[in-house]
Design an enzyme around this catalytic site. Structure first.
Site, PDB file in Angstrom:
ATOM      1  N   GLY A   1     -63.709 -52.112 -44.115  1.00 38.68           N
ATOM      2  CA  GLY A   1     -63.281 -51.180 -43.078  1.00 38.68           C
ATOM      3  C   GLY A   1     -61.812 -51.369 -42.826  1.00 38.68           C
ATOM      4  O   GLY A   1     -61.177 -52.257 -43.416  1.00 38.68           O
TER       5      GLY A   1
ATOM      6  N   ALA B   1     -56.926 -50.897 -36.683  1.00 36.57           N
ATOM      7  CA  ALA B   1     -55.549 -50.532 -36.370  1.00 36.57           C
ATOM      8  C   ALA B   1     -54.571 -51.542 -36.965  1.00 36.57           C
ATOM      9  O   ALA B   1     -53.397 -51.271 -37.092  1.00 36.57           O
ATOM     10  CB  ALA B   1     -55.383 -50.457 -34.865  1.00 36.57           C
TER      11      ALA B   1
ATOM     12  N   GLY C   1     -55.050 -53.506 -39.920  1.00 41.86           N
ATOM     13  CA  GLY C   1     -55.133 -53.820 -41.332  1.00 41.86           C
ATOM     14  C   GLY C   1     -56.576 -53.804 -41.793  1.00 41.86           C
ATOM     15  O   GLY C   1     -57.483 -53.506 -41.022  1.00 41.86           O
TER      16      GLY C   1
ATOM     17  N   ASP D   1     -61.430 -52.613 -26.150  1.00 41.53           N
ATOM     18  CA  ASP D   1     -61.686 -51.569 -27.152  1.00 41.53           C
ATOM     19  C   ASP D   1     -63.152 -51.549 -27.562  1.00 41.53           C
ATOM     20  O   ASP D   1     -63.479 -51.598 -28.741  1.00 41.53           O
ATOM     21  CB  ASP D   1     -60.774 -51.771 -28.371  1.00 41.53           C
TER      22      ASP D   1
END
Ligand SMILES: *[C@@H]1O[C@H](CO)[C@@H](O)[C@H](O)[C@H]1NC(C)=O
Ligand SMILES: *[C@@H]1O[C@H](CO)[C@@H](O)[C@H](O)[C@H]1NC(C)=O
Ligand SMILES: *[C@@H]1O[C@H](CO)[C@@H](O)[C@H](O)[C@H]1NC(C)=O
Ligand SMILES: *[C@@H]1O[C@H](CO)[C@@H](O)[C@H](O)[C@H]1NC(C)=O
Ligand SMILES: *[C@@H]1O[C@H](CO)[C@@H](O)[C@H](O)[C@H]1NC(C)=O
Ligand SMILES: *[C@@H]1O[C@H](CO)[C@@H](O)[C@H](O)[C@H]1NC(C)=O
Ligand SMILES: *[C@@H]1O[C@H](CO)[C@@H](O)[C@H](O)[C@H]1NC(C)=O
Length: 803
Positions: free
Chosen positions: A520, A523, A525, A637
């Site tokens: 995946g 944001a 890397g 987040d």
């Protein structure tokens, strides 16, 4: 004699009546009637000639707008239009047809626009003196009417039901869809919000006016109609019959034309115009909302003005937009549009000449760009702050206030004039022809006065910093209080306290076979699958932290240590790290079942039982991060992409603790935070501090997604249904929870859990952070240990955004 006079008068009267009958139509048009677009085209008048329907020439050469306008006033003010986005070329034709109502075609016969009729076939069209154009069928039923399809204007006697929308045009003389909307939400609130004019999708976070007429605890008090009554008063009618007046002043009863228009600049204004000639005949504003549109801090757009532009409030509460020096309008005709630099900031120039020779700053006082901070530094003085921007080729502007220095990238958003703002804004520009050593380079006095105004300014700026940065919507920065240490920080260099293993870059390259298998991308890397021999597991997930290289080694280790000390079955375990020069990586255990996003929104819906277990697990994991681990961690987040599913289908929270790690840099910035559209709590954009409650909010959104197996924002669904929290709350309020779970029999048979989870979710998404429960309370409520009281309306009363 008397008889003769009487007869004469009678005759005169008859003649006059005859003349009037000829001059007037009854406003009715039969099927087959048509108008061709030319400069002297006839129009269809209402019976008393108040309104006309037909073509108005546009400034756009030889193009016409099918519209309705005030026929008796010289301005011919347009109150409704059909083809704003598709101006009709000369010789286009509008025809009243039986099967499709009004049909507008270009000279080649190609369809430009048509009305969508309900009960056909249409037998006539009537231009009513109220300004409503009505299509009727042979039984005199309304098949279509302009009042039910408003554009940017409402007229007296017009009613807008819940779900109704009024949209602005893009400029005063350009009728294509603009950037603002007025909506009466199903929950009863009347809101003004900005929108994406391409997708025509409302930015729900970008509400800049709210009527506060939604009451969840007592739905009968919620509004359901916006009424503009015959006497020119506008109000929201509540279900219990009470009115919420929007026209706050008493109006003269007759003698005025009235309209309410959502202006192209986003201000919703009620206007009046004297019917009989008096000294001044023009539209004058009676009332406008919002009070100050410049205060609007847009999350997804540029703010009230375009990008880089500065908003100041002019008379009549309308925004006045100006470009900073060295910038000019992108489109000269669009004064409220974006400003672009007259130069190019580029990293290509690096190294050729010193940046000081090439760039300088425009200094602005009382101008704030409160959102979109790329970096927050503490600097001793203004000069250091400017230098930090000068030496950063991506930096476009800095704001200096106190010892705080906020670096920003272009384009700047939400720019505003604010006489209470005591910071200084410096906008970088390229000196093309100015020799070095010009006065602009001189450093102004750096003495800072700590008076009340400065403090106010700091408060304003500090709080306004919590506005998401549009371009880096997945990445934004926040402050140190996100990450409040409850115990003394782990001693520096002391990495052995946790069981973390230090890997070499070579080991990790081998373990991942050269970072071949990307799992995946976040944001910061990529994340790669690998295999090693450790005490914990064979498979690992290696997360590359790009762009955190310059951060201090000490801070990096401290943060890694904090993450390493967490142990909970609902958290992804950190196994080790690599800190080798420019290579910074984190090594986690590998989760075999992917992310919750794949699990929930994939083709096979997980069972209700699995879903509730996952929800409980996430709640417990968050509770641990907030209250039970040695250092409080606010995740910042929470979203389905950051929840992983392990072999046993347990939910495991990942990416926690990174908020702080990713913003440490040479200048002591304390923390960073990520936030993702649809999950970020409203206080990020408000003048309130950010606490653990931001995670509670995101958890509430996530919980709704888990219940409904639907994304929080679904652009494929039109209208209010697209926003899960709005829709879910409406379903809850109307007792139609079954709509949320569709045909999920398992959930339907477990109504008590479903209802409990829904109530908990609505508690979590309260706009007011203090109303949201703690994660401890959330787990107790979810597990049924404590009662869940009926939640209040999450989008509460008297809440005018950003005020
Ligand atoms: C309007 O006048 C036309 C003829 O002038 C007539 O056919 C029609 O029925 C009238 N409509 C109404 C609503 O009075
Ligand atoms: C009106 O605005 C739209 C976009 O906002 C633009 O594409 C169009 O060219 C404009 N029309 C005129 C006539 O300027
Ligand atoms: C015009 O509208 C008013 C109010 O809706 C209605 O009472 C009247 O019948 C309408 N007139 C025509 C000619 O349709
Ligand atoms: C509007 O939506 C389009 C399509 O999704 C997107 O490309 C564009 O960037 C959006 N505009 C803004 C201002 O967000
Ligand atoms: C219009 O609304 C105002 C305020 O609610 C009220 O005072 C007035 O009587 C209403 N007028 C009509 C014609 O209903
Ligand atoms: C808008 O602001 C500019 C610059 O402050 C000023 O010169 C101009 O007069 C203002 N316009 C209006 C309509 O207030
Ligand atoms: C660098 O500066 C010198 C003199 O100051 C100037 O002549 C030259 O054009 C500059 N080079 C660039 C790439 O701007």
């Amino acid at each position: 004699m008397a008889t003769a006079i009487f007869t004469l008068m009678f005759l005169v009267t008859m003649v006059l009546l005859q003349l009037m009958a000829v001059a007037q139509t009854n406003g009715s048009m039969p099927v087959g009637a048509f108008i061709t677009a030319t400069n002297d085209a006839p129009s269809w008048l209402s019976s008393f000639g108040e309104f006309a329907f037909g073509f108005q020439p546009l400034e756009y050469k030889d193009h016409f707008l099918l519209s309705i306008w005030y026929a008796k006033i010289p301005e011919k003010t347009i109150v409704w239009y059909a083809n704003g986005d598709n101006p009709a070329p000369r010789e286009s034709k509008v025809e009243l047809t039986g099967d499709r109502g009004l049909v507008l075609t270009d000279p080649q016969g190609k369809l430009i626009w048509s009305s969508r009729i309900l009960h056909g076939p249409v037998s006539s069209g009537v231009m009513n003196d109220t300004g409503n154009f009505v299509l009727q069928n042979s039984n005199s039923f309304t098949s279509w009417e302009s009042f039910s399809n408003p554009t940017d204007t409402l007229l007296p006697t017009q009613i807008m039901d819940a779900g109704g929308v009024v949209s602005s045009r893009s400029m005063e003389t350009n009728f294509s869809l603009g950037r603002f909307q007025l909506r009466l939400l199903v929950n009863g609130n009347l809101v003004l919000n900005s929108m994406n004019s391409t997708t025509k999708f409302a930015y729900v976070e970008d509400v800049y006016y709210r009527s506060g007429t939604s009451d969840a605890s007592n739905p009968s008090k919620s509004g359901y109609q916006l009424i503009f009554n015959e006497s020119g008063y506008m109000y929201i009618l509540r279900r219990n019959g009470l009115r919420e007046d929007l026209t706050k002043t008493a109006l003269p009863t007759t003698g005025f034309y009235r309209r309410a228009t959502l202006n192209f600049d986003g201000v919703f204004t009620q206007y009046s115009y004297p019917k009989t000639s008096s000294s001044i005949r023009s539209w004058s504003p009676v009332r406008s909302e919002p009070e100050n549109i410049c205060k609007f801090n847009s999350v997804w757009g540029s703010g009230a003005c375009g990008y880089n532009s500065i908003c100041s409030l002019s008379v009549d509460r309308r925004p006045n937009c100006t470009c900073p020096q060295e910038f000019s309008l992108l489109d000269q005709n669009d004064k409220h549009g974006s400003c672009v630099p007259n130069f190019e900031i580029s990293c290509k120039d690096n190294g050729k000449n010193s940046s000081e020779d090439m760039y300088d700053f425009v200094e602005l006082r009382y101008v704030d760009y409160p959102s979109g901070d790329a970096e927050h530094l503490q600097t001793q003085n203004e000069d250091q702050c400017r230098k930090s921007c000068l030496n950063d080729c991506l930096c476009g502007a800095v704001i200096f206030l106190g010892n705080n220095c906020w670096k920003k990238k272009l384009p700047l958003s939400n720019g505003k004039f604010d006489s209470g703002f005591n910071g200084k804004t410096f906008i970088k520009f390229k000196k093309d022809h100015i020799p070095p050593g010009n006065p602009g380079l001189q450093i102004p006095e750096t003495k800072t006065e700590m008076d009340i105004k400065v403090i106010t300014g700091i408060v304003l700026l500090v709080s306004s910093v919590f506005v998401n940065f549009i371009l880096l919507s997945t990445l934004c920065f926040c402050y140190s209080f996100i990450y409040r240490n409850k115990v003394a920080i782990v001693r520096e260099e002391n990495i052995v306290e946790s069981n973390l293993r230090s890997f070499t870059y070579k080991e990790l390259t081998e373990a991942t076979e050269g970072f071949k298998d990307e799992l995946g991308r976040g944001a910061f890397g990529g994340v790669y699958k690998g295999a090693i021999k450790t005490g914990f597991t064979n498979f690992i997930a290696v997360k590359k932290l790009d762009g955190v290289v310059e951060h201090g080694e000490k801070e990096f280790k401290t943060e890694v240590n904090v993450i390493g000390q967490t142990h909970h079955k609902n958290l992804v375990r950190l196994l080790g790290f690599c800190d080798e020069g420019q290579h910074r990586l984190l090594v986690y255990e590998f989760m075999s079942n992917g992310t919750l996003a794949d699990f929930l929104f994939g083709s096979l819906r997980p069972s209700w039982k699995q879903r509730t277990e996952i929800a409980f697990g996430i709640a417990r994991g968050l509770l641990y991060l907030h209250e039970e681990c040695s250092t409080q961690i606010i995740h910042c987040d929470i979203k389905p992409q950051n929840i992983l599913i392990d072999d046993y289908y347990n939910a495991r929270i990942s990416d926690f603790g990174l908020a702080k790690l990713l913003a440490i840099n040479q200048s002591q910035t304390k923390t960073a935070i990520r936030g993702t559209r649809g999950y970020v709590a409203p206080e990020w954009f408000r003048n309130t501090p950010v606490t653990v409650k931001v995670d509670v909010y995101s958890f509430g959104v996530l919980l709704l997604e888990i219940i409904c197996c639907r994304r929080s924002v679904d652009l494929e669904i039109s209208g209010t249904g697209a926003i899960l929290i709005d829709w879910a709350y409406d379903c809850y309020r109307h007792g139609t929870l079954d709509a949320l779970i569709e045909d999920d029999m398992e959930a339907m048979n477990d109504v008590s859990t479903l209802e409990r989870a829904m109530k908990v979710a609505i508690w979590c998404i309260q706009e007011v952070p203090s109303l949201r429960p703690t994660m401890r309370k959330v787990t107790q409520m979810l597990e049924g240990v404590v009662e869940v009281p009926a939640p209040p309306n999450p989008f509460p009363f008297s809440e005018i955004s950003c005020s």
